[in-house]
Design a protein around this motif. Structure first.
Motif, PDB file in Angstrom:
ATOM      1  N   THR A 143      -0.983  -8.847  -4.843  1.00 39.38           N
ATOM      2  CA  THR A 143      -1.657  -7.887  -5.720  1.00 39.38           C
ATOM      3  C   THR A 143      -2.205  -8.574  -6.963  1.00 39.38           C
ATOM      4  O   THR A 143      -3.348  -8.343  -7.374  1.00 39.38           O
ATOM      5  N   ALA A 144      -1.397  -9.450  -7.560  1.00 36.02           N
ATOM      6  CA  ALA A 144      -1.830 -10.154  -8.770  1.00 36.02           C
ATOM      7  C   ALA A 144      -2.953 -11.142  -8.472  1.00 36.02           C
ATOM      8  O   ALA A 144      -3.847 -11.352  -9.300  1.00 36.02           O
ATOM      9  N   SER A 145      -2.931 -11.753  -7.286  1.00 32.21           N
ATOM     10  CA  SER A 145      -3.978 -12.715  -6.925  1.00 32.21           C
ATOM     11  C   SER A 145      -5.346 -12.053  -6.845  1.00 32.21           C
ATOM     12  O   SER A 145      -6.372 -12.685  -7.127  1.00 32.21           O
ATOM     13  N   ILE A 146      -5.369 -10.792  -6.450  1.00 30.41           N
ATOM     14  CA  ILE A 146      -6.629 -10.054  -6.377  1.00 30.41           C
ATOM     15  C   ILE A 146      -7.289  -9.998  -7.756  1.00 30.41           C
ATOM     16  O   ILE A 146      -8.497 -10.193  -7.905  1.00 30.41           O
ATOM     17  N   VAL A 147      -6.493  -9.754  -8.770  1.00 32.74           N
ATOM     18  CA  VAL A 147      -7.007  -9.668 -10.147  1.00 32.74           C
ATOM     19  C   VAL A 147      -7.506 -11.027 -10.615  1.00 32.74           C
ATOM     20  O   VAL A 147      -8.539 -11.145 -11.277  1.00 32.74           O
ATOM     21  N   VAL A 353     -15.329 -13.365  -7.042  1.00 35.87           N
ATOM     22  CA  VAL A 353     -15.023 -13.638  -5.635  1.00 35.87           C
ATOM     23  C   VAL A 353     -15.226 -12.436  -4.717  1.00 35.87           C
ATOM     24  O   VAL A 353     -14.965 -12.520  -3.512  1.00 35.87           O
ATOM     25  N   GLY A 354     -15.666 -11.303  -5.238  1.00 40.17           N
ATOM     26  CA  GLY A 354     -15.837 -10.111  -4.418  1.00 40.17           C
ATOM     27  C   GLY A 354     -14.541  -9.380  -4.129  1.00 40.17           C
ATOM     28  O   GLY A 354     -14.414  -8.678  -3.117  1.00 40.17           O
ATOM     29  N   ALA A 355     -13.572  -9.507  -5.020  1.00 41.10           N
ATOM     30  CA  ALA A 355     -12.259  -8.897  -4.793  1.00 41.10           C
ATOM     31  C   ALA A 355     -12.311  -7.377  -4.822  1.00 41.10           C
ATOM     32  O   ALA A 355     -11.587  -6.717  -4.072  1.00 41.10           O
ATOM     33  N   ILE A 356     -13.157  -6.821  -5.675  1.00 36.39           N
ATOM     34  CA  ILE A 356     -13.219  -5.356  -5.792  1.00 36.39           C
ATOM     35  C   ILE A 356     -13.806  -4.727  -4.523  1.00 36.39           C
ATOM     36  O   ILE A 356     -13.227  -3.783  -3.980  1.00 36.39           O
ATOM     37  N   PRO A 357     -14.940  -5.215  -4.007  1.00 33.34           N
ATOM     38  CA  PRO A 357     -15.421  -4.671  -2.728  1.00 33.34           C
ATOM     39  C   PRO A 357     -14.427  -4.843  -1.586  1.00 33.34           C
ATOM     40  O   PRO A 357     -14.231  -3.938  -0.776  1.00 33.34           O
ATOM     41  N   VAL A 358     -13.783  -6.007  -1.518  1.00 33.30           N
ATOM     42  CA  VAL A 358     -12.856  -6.295  -0.411  1.00 33.30           C
ATOM     43  C   VAL A 358     -11.592  -5.458  -0.509  1.00 33.30           C
ATOM     44  O   VAL A 358     -11.197  -4.771   0.448  1.00 33.30           O
ATOM     45  N   HIS A 359     -10.926  -5.512  -1.647  1.00 38.85           N
ATOM     46  CA  HIS A 359      -9.590  -4.929  -1.736  1.00 38.85           C
ATOM     47  C   HIS A 359      -9.586  -3.472  -2.190  1.00 38.85           C
ATOM     48  O   HIS A 359      -8.746  -2.693  -1.735  1.00 38.85           O
ATOM     49  N   LEU A 360     -10.505  -3.094  -3.057  1.00 35.85           N
ATOM     50  CA  LEU A 360     -10.556  -1.711  -3.519  1.00 35.85           C
ATOM     51  C   LEU A 360     -11.376  -0.842  -2.565  1.00 35.85           C
ATOM     52  O   LEU A 360     -10.874   0.146  -2.012  1.00 35.85           O
ATOM     53  N   CYS A 361     -12.622  -1.221  -2.351  1.00 36.83           N
ATOM     54  CA  CYS A 361     -13.500  -0.383  -1.529  1.00 36.83           C
ATOM     55  C   CYS A 361     -13.026  -0.323  -0.073  1.00 36.83           C
ATOM     56  O   CYS A 361     -12.917   0.764   0.507  1.00 36.83           O
ATOM     57  N   ALA A 362     -12.734  -1.472   0.512  1.00 34.39           N
ATOM     58  CA  ALA A 362     -12.244  -1.473   1.891  1.00 34.39           C
ATOM     59  C   ALA A 362     -10.838  -0.886   1.973  1.00 34.39           C
ATOM     60  O   ALA A 362     -10.469  -0.304   2.996  1.00 34.39           O
TER      61      ALA A 362
END
Length: 437
Positions: A143-147, A353-362
């Motif tokens: 979870t922290a790595s996403i941020v 790195v596109g973390a928001i589209p990958v982890h939040l949106c998906a």
């Protein structure tokens, strides 16, 4: 002499009933086998998810510029270590009340399992506490790595790590308890098998709040609103990181079966592996085709994130779908990434790195997709969970980022950002023999 020879035999005959009773009192493998096999599952899945920390580090290191690579490596090893300590100090017991018999770890036992757990005790539990603790811990670091990836190239080290302390010690465990700790969302019937929402969207919401407060990198958006691409330093490294994450996801989803004591459990784990793999492949191919159609050339970074989005999408329900079901769920995730990245750019939200589209949106999509294959899930319940996690994580994160900005400052100076965070924050470069770019 003959009498002496017969004494051991007589003694053995007398002891036979006692030995039989002792043997009867010892649990059979049928009783302790599930404990052994589930403990093994937690340990094996746990170190696969732990290896995802390396995947995140390599992915981020490849997608940032060379002048910021050392900073990303430092953040990733530090955030994992912080998560490991904070989840012990307070997180695990907050998320699973009673497992340590005290709200703070220091109020409970100092070891996770007694030395030499008896077979009788093992037969009464489903796995060792140590293996359970370790398996749950590695999810927190993810979870922290996403941020970390979303806020790269302009955030200061220490304010970021302070945020990680609160995220891993309090925010994630509190919200995680709502579902996995038997809390109110679990009672309502909210379904999230391995964490499309509990893990991935939580990281995504925290990253979104941080990106808004932090602002975009210098030179990312022109005065006319044009998006200016900022290429990463090493796409080979980013690809390696994606494959490591893909492999680690088998532990992420497979271990979330939480049991390997029966033929059915083992069969379910294998089914989860197959579905997880299919969703990732479908996400990658969808992104490959869509970028060719939309941009006239395939975009490797989109393909990598398409695979990850497919993985996030299937995480909420990796067991129930057919292989075709996993394929189309992952494909939608891959499409979401390709469409969400430009949307964020239009809003001038810079996610390196596109973390928001990958982890939040998906992650949101995957949580909704549960309703197609899990009869226990309803759309209203799934939406309630999504909104609850989103509101809590985004609001608390936004407040924390604002406080950190007002007190310590969260962004490096313009000069330091231009020169690179490696030298400005750490005084060392990842590639000292090459010129910085």
């Amino acid at each position: 002499m003959k009498l002496l020879k017969t004494l051991p035999v007589a003694a053995a005959l007398i002891a036979l009933p006692t030995l039989a009773l002792a043997q009867d009192a010892t649990p059979s493998f049928d009783e302790i086998g599930p404990y052994i096999m589930t403990t093994l599952l937690f340990c094996m899945a746990g170190f696969l998810v732990f290896f995802m920390a390396a995947g995140f580090a390599m992915l981020e290191g490849g997608l940032v510029r060379s002048k910021n690579v050392t900073m990303q490596m430092t953040k990733n090893i530090a955030l994992y270590s912080i998560a490991a300590i904070m989840y012990w100090v307070i997180g695990f017991n907050t998320m699973y009340p009673g497992d340590f018999n005290g709200f703070f770890a220091i109020g409970g036992p100092t070891v996770l399992d007694a030395v030499g757990v008896s077979a009788a005790d093992a037969a009464l539990d489903y796995a060792s506490v140590g293996s359970d603790f370790f398996f749950q811990l590695v999810f927190v670091a993810a979870t922290a790595s996403i941020v970390s990836g979303a806020l790269a190239e302009r955030i200061k080290l220490w304010p970021f790590l302070i945020f990680v302390v609160i995220l891993t010690g309090l925010m994630y465990p509190i919200s995680g308890s709502w579902k996995w700790g038997g809390g109110w969302l679990d009672a309502m019937g909210f379904q999230d098998f391995a964490g499309s929402t509990v893990v991935h969207s939580v990281g995504g919401w925290a990253a979104l709040a941080g990106a808004i407060v932090l602002g975009p990198r210098i030179g990312k958006y022109g005065k006319d609103g044009k998006v200016i691409p900022i290429p990463g330093s090493n796409l080979a490294l980013a690809t390696l990181g994606t494959f490591i994450l893909w492999m680690g996801w088998f532990g992420f989803n497979g271990g979330s079966q939480l049991a390997m004591g029966t033929v059915g459990d083992v069969s379910d784990v294998s089914r989860i592996f197959a579905n997880t793999n299919m969703a990732a492949a479908a996400g990658a191919i969808t992104a490959l085709i869509l970028t060719q159609v939309m941009f006239k050339k395939p975009d490797l970074t989109m393909v990598l994130n398409g695979a990850l989005a497919g993985l996030v999408s299937i995480t909420a329900e990796p067991l129930a779908p057919t292989l075709f079901g996993a394929l189309w769920i992952g494909a939608v995730g891959g499409a979401i990434v390709v469409l969400a990245v430009p949307m964020l750019d239009r809003l001038k939200i810079d996610d390196v790195v596109g973390a928001i589209p990958v982890h939040l949106c998906a992650g949101i999509w995957g949580t909704i997709a549960v309703i197609f294959y899990n009869s226990d899930a309803t759309l209203m319940t799934q939406l309630t969970g999504i909104v609850a996690y989103g509101a809590f994580t985004f609001v608390v994160s936004l407040v924390l980022w604002v406080i950190l900005k007002a007190t310590l400052g969260i962004r490096v100076s313009e000069e330091d950002e231009v020169n690179g965070l490696d030298m400005a924050e750490l005084g060392m470069e990842a590639y000292p023999e090459f010129s910085r770019g």
